[in-house]
Scaffold this motif. Structure first.
Motif, short mmCIF file in Angstrom:
data_model
loop_
_atom_site.label_atom_id
_atom_site.label_comp_id
_atom_site.label_asym_id
_atom_site.label_seq_id
_atom_site.Cartn_x
_atom_site.Cartn_y
_atom_site.Cartn_z
N THR A 1 -25.84 -54.52 98.47
CA THR A 1 -24.97 -54.83 97.64
C THR A 1 -24.98 -55.97 96.93
OG1 THR A 1 -24.06 -56.06 99.80
CG2 THR A 1 -23.46 -53.75 99.44
N SER A 2 -24.13 -56.13 96.02
CA SER A 2 -24.09 -57.49 95.13
C SER A 2 -23.77 -58.69 95.80
CB SER A 2 -23.17 -57.18 93.92
OG SER A 2 -23.05 -58.29 93.10
N ALA A 3 -24.40 -59.69 95.43
CA ALA A 3 -24.04 -60.97 96.20
C ALA A 3 -23.30 -61.82 95.38
CB ALA A 3 -25.64 -61.57 96.71
N SER A 4 -23.15 -61.78 94.02
CA SER A 4 -22.21 -62.70 93.18
C SER A 4 -22.01 -61.76 92.03
CB SER A 4 -23.15 -63.82 92.84
OG SER A 4 -22.54 -64.56 91.83
N ALA A 5 -20.98 -62.23 91.39
CA ALA A 5 -20.27 -61.46 90.20
C ALA A 5 -21.12 -62.04 89.09
CB ALA A 5 -18.83 -61.79 90.05
N ARG A 6 -21.86 -63.09 89.15
CA ARG A 6 -22.69 -63.59 87.99
C ARG A 6 -24.04 -62.79 88.06
NH1 ARG A 6 -21.94 -69.94 88.41
NH2 ARG A 6 -21.64 -69.46 90.53
N PRO A 7 -24.56 -61.83 87.18
CA PRO A 7 -25.72 -61.30 87.35
C PRO A 7 -27.07 -62.32 87.47
CG PRO A 7 -24.55 -60.57 85.37
CD PRO A 7 -23.97 -61.67 85.96
N TRP A 8 -27.14 -63.32 86.85
CA TRP A 8 -28.55 -64.27 87.21
C TRP A 8 -28.28 -64.86 88.49
CZ3 TRP A 8 -28.00 -69.32 88.63
CH2 TRP A 8 -26.87 -70.21 88.43
N LEU A 9 -27.25 -65.06 88.91
CA LEU A 9 -26.99 -65.73 90.42
C LEU A 9 -27.38 -64.44 91.47
CD1 LEU A 9 -26.42 -68.08 92.08
CD2 LEU A 9 -24.24 -67.73 92.09
N ASP A 10 -26.80 -63.29 91.11
CA ASP A 10 -26.90 -62.26 92.02
C ASP A 10 -28.46 -61.84 92.01
OD1 ASP A 10 -26.64 -59.92 93.53
OD2 ASP A 10 -25.69 -58.75 92.03
N LEU A 11 -29.23 -61.91 91.01
CA LEU A 11 -30.62 -61.57 90.88
C LEU A 11 -31.32 -62.70 91.89
CD1 LEU A 11 -33.18 -60.13 90.09
CD2 LEU A 11 -33.05 -61.37 88.08
N THR A 12 -30.84 -64.10 91.77
CA THR A 12 -31.61 -64.94 92.44
C THR A 12 -31.39 -64.76 93.81
OG1 THR A 12 -31.23 -66.42 90.80
CG2 THR A 12 -31.57 -67.40 92.93
N TYR A 13 -30.09 -64.31 94.35
CA TYR A 13 -29.73 -63.96 95.85
C TYR A 13 -30.71 -63.05 96.27
CZ TYR A 13 -25.94 -67.31 96.21
OH TYR A 13 -25.01 -68.68 96.16
N GLN A 14 -30.60 -61.78 95.40
CA GLN A 14 -31.42 -60.51 95.70
C GLN A 14 -32.97 -60.91 96.22
OE1 GLN A 14 -30.02 -57.66 96.35
NE2 GLN A 14 -27.97 -58.01 95.49
N GLU B 1 -24.47 -52.33 87.29
CA GLU B 1 -25.38 -51.76 86.15
C GLU B 1 -26.01 -52.85 85.37
OE1 GLU B 1 -23.51 -48.99 83.89
OE2 GLU B 1 -22.92 -47.42 85.48
N VAL B 2 -27.11 -53.47 85.82
CA VAL B 2 -27.81 -54.50 85.00
C VAL B 2 -29.14 -53.92 85.04
CG1 VAL B 2 -26.27 -56.35 85.84
CG2 VAL B 2 -28.05 -55.37 87.48
N TRP B 3 -30.11 -54.68 84.38
CA TRP B 3 -31.40 -54.31 83.89
C TRP B 3 -32.27 -54.37 85.20
CZ3 TRP B 3 -35.21 -57.71 84.51
CH2 TRP B 3 -34.89 -59.00 84.72
N TRP B 4 -32.01 -55.38 85.88
CA TRP B 4 -32.98 -55.70 87.11
C TRP B 4 -32.55 -54.83 88.54
CZ3 TRP B 4 -29.75 -57.28 90.97
CH2 TRP B 4 -28.78 -58.30 90.61
N ALA B 5 -31.75 -53.92 88.22
CA ALA B 5 -31.02 -53.30 89.33
C ALA B 5 -32.35 -52.37 90.00
CB ALA B 5 -29.85 -52.34 89.15
#
Length: 256
Positions: A56-69, A146-150
């Protein structure tokens, strides 16, 4: 005065070590999964009306979500490094003891693909049956935006799951329980039931399917002493589940 820096490792110490490693990793996940299944069973509508979402997503902000992932993936692998480190006290190279080396790429890939097919096809049938019987929650294998890093993150998550589970629940646990002189049947049952238990949050069908997978994987490891094919098989299964769910039409997965 000379200090004694080494001493024989007793069964009590090995047993305590094993409990601590599990408590920091998949044993902890099993406890949370038991609480989760109780919560789903007692929720309005019962188990079949609940959802179990993975990745699941960890943040609404994509760059922060990627960091958390990425941080989640890295830190989830620390118990693996701990287990290998603790096994280094035993004679021999722990990487070779576990069969984690990359010295047999062709054989490992072939065996891993075969195991993935052996587990995956009947597993789909079991999940379908569990859904029809209402003994599983609705499963969402991937819920990233739907982000490039998904897709790369889902592949990394699949590798992380495979490495963590197969090294800890098969390689490390089977090795330690055999050193503790457990009977072979008890070793296999413990590894399989642990694997099933931390999937309980998905439902009873997931518990059964993963427990059967645990029996097959434990038997394979006891026969070959190689955990790498198990990592390959598990990675393939999770990549198909995660990436497939993310990219294919959602109508294909209504049965989940």
């Amino acid at each position: 005065m000379t200090l004694e820096l080494t001493r024989p490792v007793s069964r009590r110490i090995l047993g305590t070590e094993t409990l601590l490693v599990l408590g920091l990793s998949l044993g902890q996940s099993a406890v949370y999964a038991v609480v989760s299944i109780i919560a789903k069973l007692t929720a309005e509508g019962g188990l079949s009306k609940q959802t179990a979402a993975l990745n699941t997503s960890a943040s609404a902000r994509p760059w922060l979500d990627l960091t958390y992932q990425l941080l989640g993936i890295v830190f989830a692998l620390l118990p693996v490094l701990l287990a290998v480190h603790l096994l280094s006290r035993d004679p021999g190279d722990p990487v070779r003891t576990l069969g984690l080396d990359v010295g047999r790429p062709g054989s490992d890939l072939a065996c891993g693909a075969g195991l993935a097919a052996l587990i995956g096809l009947p597993g789909l049938a079991l999940f379908w049956a569990a859904a029809q019987l209402g003994v599983n929650a609705t499963l969402v294998p991937a819920a990233l935006p739907e982000v490039w890093w998904a897709v790369p993150v889902l592949v990394l998550a699949a590798v992380q799951n495979a490495v963590l589970e197969e090294v800890i629940v098969v390689g490390y646990l089977v090795t330690r329980l055999r050193q503790l002189h457990w009977r072979l049947g008890a070793v296999i049952a413990t590894s399989a039931l642990l694997r099933g238990s931390y999937h309980l949050y998905q439902g009873f069908g997931a518990f059964l399917g993963n427990a059967v997978m645990g029996v097959v994987f434990s038997l394979f490891y006891l026969r070959t002493r190689r955990v790498m094919p198990l990592i390959v098989a598990h990675t393939l299964l999770d990549v198909v589940a995660f990436v497939g769910y993310s990219l294919l039409p959602q109508s294909w997965f209504d049965w989940l």
